[in-house]
Structure formats: C-alpha cells, structure tokens
Design a protein around this motif. Structure first.
Motif, PDB file in Angstrom:
ATOM      1  N   PRO A   1       0.705  -1.555  -0.557  1.00  0.00           N
ATOM      2  CA  PRO A   1       0.027  -0.005   0.166  1.00  0.00           C
ATOM      3  C   PRO A   1       0.585   1.048   0.035  1.00  0.00           C
ATOM      4  CG  PRO A   1      -0.974  -1.845   1.555  1.00  0.00           C
ATOM      5  CD  PRO A   1       0.368  -1.750   1.065  1.00  0.00           C
ATOM      6  N   GLN A   2      -0.463   1.896  -0.729  1.00  0.00           N
ATOM      7  CA  GLN A   2       0.804   3.130  -0.811  1.00  0.00           C
ATOM      8  C   GLN A   2       1.536   4.459   0.919  1.00  0.00           C
ATOM      9  OE1 GLN A   2       0.372   6.574  -3.846  1.00  0.00           O
ATOM     10  NE2 GLN A   2      -0.447   7.453  -2.102  1.00  0.00           N
ATOM     11  N   GLU A   3       0.413   4.163   1.542  1.00  0.00           N
ATOM     12  CA  GLU A   3       1.045   4.865   2.858  1.00  0.00           C
ATOM     13  C   GLU A   3       2.110   4.400   3.427  1.00  0.00           C
ATOM     14  OE1 GLU A   3      -0.046   7.537   3.944  1.00  0.00           O
ATOM     15  OE2 GLU A   3      -0.508   7.955   1.596  1.00  0.00           O
ATOM     16  N   THR A   4       2.080   2.528   3.790  1.00  0.00           N
ATOM     17  CA  THR A   4       3.266   1.556   3.902  1.00  0.00           C
ATOM     18  C   THR A   4       4.404   2.166   2.944  1.00  0.00           C
ATOM     19  OG1 THR A   4       1.279   0.058   4.192  1.00  0.00           O
ATOM     20  CG2 THR A   4       3.831  -0.466   4.962  1.00  0.00           C
ATOM     21  N   GLN A   5       4.738   2.119   1.924  1.00  0.00           N
ATOM     22  CA  GLN A   5       5.595   2.950   0.566  1.00  0.00           C
ATOM     23  C   GLN A   5       5.976   4.243   2.006  1.00  0.00           C
ATOM     24  OE1 GLN A   5       5.293   1.651  -2.950  1.00  0.00           O
ATOM     25  NE2 GLN A   5       4.148   0.455  -3.349  1.00  0.00           N
ATOM     26  N   LEU A   6       5.357   5.128   0.993  1.00  0.00           N
ATOM     27  CA  LEU A   6       6.000   7.014   2.226  1.00  0.00           C
ATOM     28  C   LEU A   6       6.310   6.125   3.437  1.00  0.00           C
ATOM     29  CD1 LEU A   6       2.876   8.719   0.165  1.00  0.00           C
ATOM     30  CD2 LEU A   6       5.121   7.988  -0.254  1.00  0.00           C
ATOM     31  N   ARG A   7       5.546   5.875   4.610  1.00  0.00           N
ATOM     32  CA  ARG A   7       6.352   5.462   5.562  1.00  0.00           C
ATOM     33  C   ARG A   7       8.479   4.916   5.361  1.00  0.00           C
ATOM     34  NH1 ARG A   7       1.643   4.092   7.632  1.00  0.00           N
ATOM     35  NH2 ARG A   7       1.949   2.084   7.520  1.00  0.00           N
ATOM     36  N   LEU A   8       8.290   3.869   5.000  1.00  0.00           N
ATOM     37  CA  LEU A   8       9.355   3.653   4.333  1.00  0.00           C
ATOM     38  C   LEU A   8      10.637   4.281   4.041  1.00  0.00           C
ATOM     39  CD1 LEU A   8       8.745  -0.786   3.578  1.00  0.00           C
ATOM     40  CD2 LEU A   8      10.309   0.207   5.703  1.00  0.00           C
ATOM     41  N   ALA A   9       9.567   4.674   3.093  1.00  0.00           N
ATOM     42  CA  ALA A   9      11.112   6.036   2.214  1.00  0.00           C
ATOM     43  C   ALA A   9      11.162   7.156   2.125  1.00  0.00           C
ATOM     44  CB  ALA A   9       9.574   6.610   0.582  1.00  0.00           C
ATOM     45  N   ARG A  10      10.591   7.617   3.873  1.00  0.00           N
ATOM     46  CA  ARG A  10      10.312   8.739   5.028  1.00  0.00           C
ATOM     47  C   ARG A  10      11.812   7.968   5.752  1.00  0.00           C
ATOM     48  NH1 ARG A  10       8.060  12.914   5.664  1.00  0.00           N
ATOM     49  NH2 ARG A  10       8.840  13.219   8.205  1.00  0.00           N
TER      50      ARG A  10
ATOM     51  N   ALA B   1      18.024   7.436   7.199  1.00  0.00           N
ATOM     52  CA  ALA B   1      18.759   6.372   7.548  1.00  0.00           C
ATOM     53  C   ALA B   1      19.456   7.049   6.831  1.00  0.00           C
ATOM     54  CB  ALA B   1      18.556   5.584   6.939  1.00  0.00           C
ATOM     55  N   PHE B   2      19.977   7.652   5.621  1.00  0.00           N
ATOM     56  CA  PHE B   2      20.601   8.464   5.046  1.00  0.00           C
ATOM     57  C   PHE B   2      21.229  10.461   5.121  1.00  0.00           C
ATOM     58  CE2 PHE B   2      20.379   5.083   2.497  1.00  0.00           C
ATOM     59  CZ  PHE B   2      21.704   4.571   1.809  1.00  0.00           C
ATOM     60  N   GLY B   3      20.755  10.415   6.266  1.00  0.00           N
ATOM     61  CA  GLY B   3      20.905  11.524   7.315  1.00  0.00           C
ATOM     62  C   GLY B   3      19.930  13.315   6.287  1.00  0.00           C
ATOM     63  N   TYR B   4      18.735  12.300   5.540  1.00  0.00           N
ATOM     64  CA  TYR B   4      18.210  13.486   4.782  1.00  0.00           C
ATOM     65  C   TYR B   4      17.264  14.702   6.190  1.00  0.00           C
ATOM     66  CZ  TYR B   4      14.766  15.828   1.993  1.00  0.00           C
ATOM     67  OH  TYR B   4      14.287  16.896   1.143  1.00  0.00           O
ATOM     68  N   ASP B   5      17.908  16.066   6.288  1.00  0.00           N
ATOM     69  CA  ASP B   5      17.538  16.610   7.459  1.00  0.00           C
ATOM     70  C   ASP B   5      16.807  17.174   6.766  1.00  0.00           C
ATOM     71  OD1 ASP B   5      17.522  18.903   9.115  1.00  0.00           O
ATOM     72  OD2 ASP B   5      18.994  20.202   8.152  1.00  0.00           O
ATOM     73  N   TRP B   6      15.936  17.029   7.800  1.00  0.00           N
ATOM     74  CA  TRP B   6      13.685  17.157   7.410  1.00  0.00           C
ATOM     75  C   TRP B   6      13.341  18.782   8.156  1.00  0.00           C
ATOM     76  CZ3 TRP B   6      10.876  14.123   5.174  1.00  0.00           C
ATOM     77  CH2 TRP B   6      11.227  12.726   4.739  1.00  0.00           C
ATOM     78  N   SER B   7      13.862  19.715   8.450  1.00  0.00           N
ATOM     79  CA  SER B   7      14.330  20.344   9.082  1.00  0.00           C
ATOM     80  C   SER B   7      14.160  21.509   8.231  1.00  0.00           C
ATOM     81  CB  SER B   7      14.795  21.455  10.525  1.00  0.00           C
ATOM     82  OG  SER B   7      16.450  21.312   9.909  1.00  0.00           O
TER      83      SER B   7
ATOM     84  N   LEU C   1      25.787   0.196   7.563  1.00  0.00           N
ATOM     85  CA  LEU C   1      25.117   0.331   6.814  1.00  0.00           C
ATOM     86  C   LEU C   1      24.098  -0.807   7.294  1.00  0.00           C
ATOM     87  CD1 LEU C   1      26.799   1.150   3.430  1.00  0.00           C
ATOM     88  CD2 LEU C   1      24.540   2.233   4.726  1.00  0.00           C
ATOM     89  N   ALA C   2      24.427  -1.638   8.497  1.00  0.00           N
ATOM     90  CA  ALA C   2      24.397  -2.600   8.331  1.00  0.00           C
ATOM     91  C   ALA C   2      22.599  -2.509   9.248  1.00  0.00           C
ATOM     92  CB  ALA C   2      24.754  -3.839   9.267  1.00  0.00           C
ATOM     93  N   GLU C   3      22.816  -1.246  10.360  1.00  0.00           N
ATOM     94  CA  GLU C   3      22.528  -1.202  10.840  1.00  0.00           C
ATOM     95  C   GLU C   3      20.748   0.184  10.960  1.00  0.00           C
ATOM     96  OE1 GLU C   3      22.063  -2.151  14.089  1.00  0.00           O
ATOM     97  OE2 GLU C   3      23.859  -3.879  13.599  1.00  0.00           O
ATOM     98  N   GLY C   4      21.302   0.322   9.337  1.00  0.00           N
ATOM     99  CA  GLY C   4      20.298   1.654   9.283  1.00  0.00           C
ATOM    100  C   GLY C   4      20.953   2.001   9.008  1.00  0.00           C
ATOM    101  N   ASP C   5      21.955   2.791   9.211  1.00  0.00           N
ATOM    102  CA  ASP C   5      22.584   4.419   9.724  1.00  0.00           C
ATOM    103  C   ASP C   5      24.034   4.656   8.328  1.00  0.00           C
ATOM    104  OD1 ASP C   5      23.439   6.281  10.309  1.00  0.00           O
ATOM    105  OD2 ASP C   5      24.865   5.230  11.827  1.00  0.00           O
ATOM    106  N   ALA C   6      23.857   5.796   7.443  1.00  0.00           N
ATOM    107  CA  ALA C   6      24.423   5.392   6.146  1.00  0.00           C
ATOM    108  C   ALA C   6      25.165   6.853   7.214  1.00  0.00           C
ATOM    109  CB  ALA C   6      23.508   5.860   5.012  1.00  0.00           C
TER     110      ALA C   6
END
Length: 490
Positions: free
Chosen positions: A196-205, A210-216, A434-439
């Motif tokens: 489902p779309q909403e679940t995909q988007l949660r994973l995308a976020r 994990a890649f350090g995107y600055d949401w602020s 990376l194995a811990e989800g931390d890039a």
C-alpha cells in the motif's frame, strides 16, 4: 564598497530570485492545481525575463573588469559569474522568456500524453521545444558544436566527443556482463505482493532518515517523475509510488536524498553565490547514484531494509536477507530507465544521448522520434517497446528542454565508481554501520570530500581531489562485475 562587493551584492539578489523561480517549478510538479497550467507558464516566463535582464545587466561587465579578487574563493566566484554573464548575453531576452513559457506548458502536455499513452498529443509541442533549443544552442555555440553548447550547461568543459569515447569504452563490458547475467542458471526471485502507498511512503521516509536527510530543511512529496528542488536551507525531494513495485518508491527516494543532501551539505558561507550549488550535474548524479546504489543497494543496507519491509508488510515472499539482496539487484530486460539495474542503466543513457544529439543536430525530427526510439531500444535491449509510457514518453527531460542533461547520469555513475572505491578505503566501518540502517559514516565522508565544496572546484578537479586518482570508468566496471558475478554465481 569595492567592485567585487557590488558584484556580489547584485549576484545575491539574482540567486535569491532564481531560487524563487525554482520553487515555482517544484509547486507545478507537486501541488499546483491542473487548471493553473497556463497561468504558471506566464509566471515562469515573467520570472525568466527578470532573471535574464539581471544576468545580462551591463554593470556586471563593468564590475567584472574592475573586480580585484583577494583569494581563490573570490576568484572562483568572479570566474563563474563571468561565465554565466557571457553565456546569458548571447541568448536574446525574447528567446529566454519563450523557452521558459513553452517548457512550462510542455511539461503538463507531456504528463497528460504519458497518462493517455498518446505521443501524438505531445510531439507537436516537443517540436516547438526543439526549435527553441536549437536556436538557443546556435546562440551559445557561436559557430561551434550545437550539442556541446547545451551540454556545457550541465557539465562544463566537457564535449559530446569525450562522452562518446567514454561510452564506447564502457559499452562492451556492460553488454558482456548483462549477457552473462541474463544467461546465468541462478536467477533471483522477483518480489511479489501488495504494498500500500502509505506504507511505502513511511518506509521511504525511514530510508531518507537513514541517509541523514535533514527534515528541518526538506520535505517529501509525490510527483509523476521524481526530482529534488532547492538549495541552502530548503531542498525538497519527491518520489512516486507504484503499489506492486515498492523498490520504485524506496530507491527513488534514496536517489533524490543524494541530490538534496549535496545542496544542503554545501558550506553555508557560499549561500546566495555561484558557489552555493552543485558544480555540475555529473557530480550531482555521483551523489544520488552512490547513495542509491553502492550504499543503498549493497548487501549491508539491503539486509536492514529486508527486516523493515518484512515488518511493514507482514512478511515477504523472499526467504532471507541474502535472497532479498539478490532481488534488490535483480537484472531484467525492463523498459524504464529509473527502474533499471546498475548494469543496464548506462545503456539506457547511451540510447538517449545518441537520439538527442541527432535531435539537436536536425538529423532527427520529433515526428520520427517514436520510430527511432523503438528501433534503437529493440537493438540495444532485445525487447520491443510495448507502449509509449514505457518508451519515448517515460522521461520528463525533453519536455522541459533539458537537452544535454542525460549523459551526466552516466558520467555521475563513473564519478560514483571512483568515489566509492576511495570511500570504502577511508571508511572501513561503513559496512557495519549500513547494516544497522545508518549511512552517516559514508554521508559524512562525501560531505567532507565533495558536498561542502559546492562550486568551488571544477567537476573533474573536485572528483580527482576527493579520490586521489584520475577519473576512469574502470572502478565502476570492476565493481559491477564483482558484485553481479557474486549474485549470479558467474
């Protein structure tokens, strides 16, 4: 104030207005009402008229002549403003405004034609864009090669001839590896299920974080064609969702985070100057591709993603992290460039590069493009295009006039291959992180060695300074052969 101070103050206002115009483009592709297309085209044309007038203001020439840069940063600023002033002055104001308006309209026409599988609805508009781009190229080339004049907007000081030599060197090994992989006895399983779309988007976020995107300083929205937009303190990303194909959303997001992180990672002292943006699209693509592929599609991060997806979707049809890693990197003779595996991606770019060179040179017209595309795709990929949205209508670039942009994707892959080799040597803990989800260890190395410099160094010098070696496609090709050789038991 000195002449340099006057020049910089004027440039800061131009850069701010350019950022506003970019935001109009983001709005058009994300949340703008469909009925506002014509109004937005007029708005974009008006903004371009203002920007063109500023970029060609005679005072810039006077300030440039009188400026006395005091250090290498000031000298680079002067050089970049001088370059932009020279190029902008060759393009008539009428043409700049008409291009802005026509491409704004063309983008909506392309999107509707793509949705309806109706290239005939778009090709007349593409013909108008082509005529304007050929005129712009002629003005910029000043008697030189038309395509080179456009390519210089995206990858300065690079020629189509140099790109062609690079592609000729890469193609044999890519084709040989693809043929081996597709003919291998071991073939990874496809991912199947309902996503489902909403679940995909949660994973995308989660992946973006994990890649350090600055949401602020950023946000994520949906668009027909994923892109990033903005710089300094506001750089936004978009993605798209196809419910049966979650990798589309997840890896498009990671790709765009690479672009956005580059802009957000530039030294803040360079904001509102020519140094405050990515130095070239090839370097930009090196960041998006190394985030998406060498880190995001690697065994370590894909193992973390397997666990997250298994939880989010109540299980997967893939048995374990190793099988999932193979599935993430599965090679199939697909149609879509943005969904292509690492082996075939550059072959998609080579197709577009040759076609758009012929379009700009007048050897190929818009009316003949569908036939030319389909014939070339069948030759290169051994598959007949089944529908226009999987063929000539799949990319937004030509509708918005981005001729000369496509080869920078492959050049970015080459840069990424060089950067990955240097990064792995310098950051031995990256795999475990990376194995811990931390890039973050890889992201920090890229920020320090590439991103923070913005436009300070020319593209090739930047990559060679970061890696300590001359740019070559060999690291990329070696990486691909080693990676896919293991996955496919070659």
């Amino acid at each position: 104030m000195s002449a340099f101070d006057d020049l910089l103050a004027f440039q800061r206002q131009t850069e701010a207005l350019s950022s506003v115009a970019e935001r109009l483009g983001w709005d058009q592709e994300t949340v703008m009402p469909r009925g506002a297309t014509e109004q937005r085209a007029d708005e974009m044309a008006a903004m371009e008229e203002v920007l063109h007038e500023r970029r060609t203001d005679p005072r810039i020439g006077e300030w440039l002549e009188a400026a006395r840069p005091q250090n290498e940063v000031e000298q680079r600023i002067v050089d970049l403003i001088s370059r932009d002033f020279s190029r902008s002055s060759r393009v008539p104001a009428r043409l700049a405004s008409e291009l802005a308006k026509t491409t704004s309209l063309a983008q909506g026409i392309w999107a509707e034609a793509r949705a309806k599988e109706a290239p005939e609805d778009f090709l007349p508009t593409l013909d108008q864009v082509l005529m304007l781009k050929r005129e712009e190229a002629a003005a910029l080339a000043d008697g030189g090669d038309l395509y080179d004049a456009l390519l210089d907007d995206y990858e300065p000081d690079t020629t189509a001839a140099e790109i062609a030599v690079l592609f000729d060197a890469m193609r044999p090994r890519l084709v040989a590896l693809r043929d081996e992989v597709l003919g291998a006895d071991h073939q990874p399983q496809a991912l199947n299920g309902h996503f489902p779309q909403e679940t995909q988007l949660r994973l995308a976020r989660a992946c973006a974080s994990a890649f350090g995107y600055d949401w602020s300083r950023g946000r994520i929205d949906l668009a027909v064609h994923p892109f990033s937009s903005g710089r300094w303190q506001d750089s936004r990303i978009t993605t798209r969702v196809v419910e049966p194909e979650p990798f589309n959303c997840i890896y498009s997001t990671i790709h765009e985070v690479g672009h956005s992180s580059y802009e957000l990672g530039i030294d803040p002292d360079y904001a509102f100057t020519p140094l405050g943006r990515g130095v070239s699209m090839g370097v930009h693509e090196s960041q998006s591709r190394i985030y998406e592929n060498q880190m995001g599609r690697g065994r370590a991060f894909s193992g973390w993603l397997f666990n997250r997806m298994s939880d989010a979707f109540d299980g997967l049809n893939i048995a374990d992290p190793d099988a999932f890693y193979a599935t993430v990197n599965r090679v199939t003779p697909g149609y879509i460039r943005t969904e292509a595996d690492e082996i075939q991606y550059n072959l998609h770019i080579m197709l577009r590069f040759d076609l758009e060179r012929d379009l700009i040179a007048g050897k190929l017209d818009a009316d003949d493009l569908v036939e030319a595309w389909n014939a070339r795709f069948l030759k290169d990929f051994g598959v007949a295009v089944d529908r226009p949205a999987n063929g000539v209508l799949q990319d937004v670039h030509w509708s918005v006039g981005l001729f000369g942009y496509f080869p920078t994707y492959a050049l970015g892959n080459v840069y990424a291959g060089c950067l990955n080799e240097a990064m792995r040597d310098a950051v031995p803990e990256l795999h475990d992180s990376l194995a811990e989800g931390d890039a973050s260890p890889g992201v920090e190395w890229l920020r320090e060695n590439v991103q923070r410099h913005g436009g300070l160094l020319p593209p090739r010098q930047l990559i060679e300074t970061a890696t300590g070696v001359a740019i070559s496609p060999i690291p990329l090709l070696d990486y691909l052969e080693e990676k896919f050789g293991r996955i496919y038991d070659l």
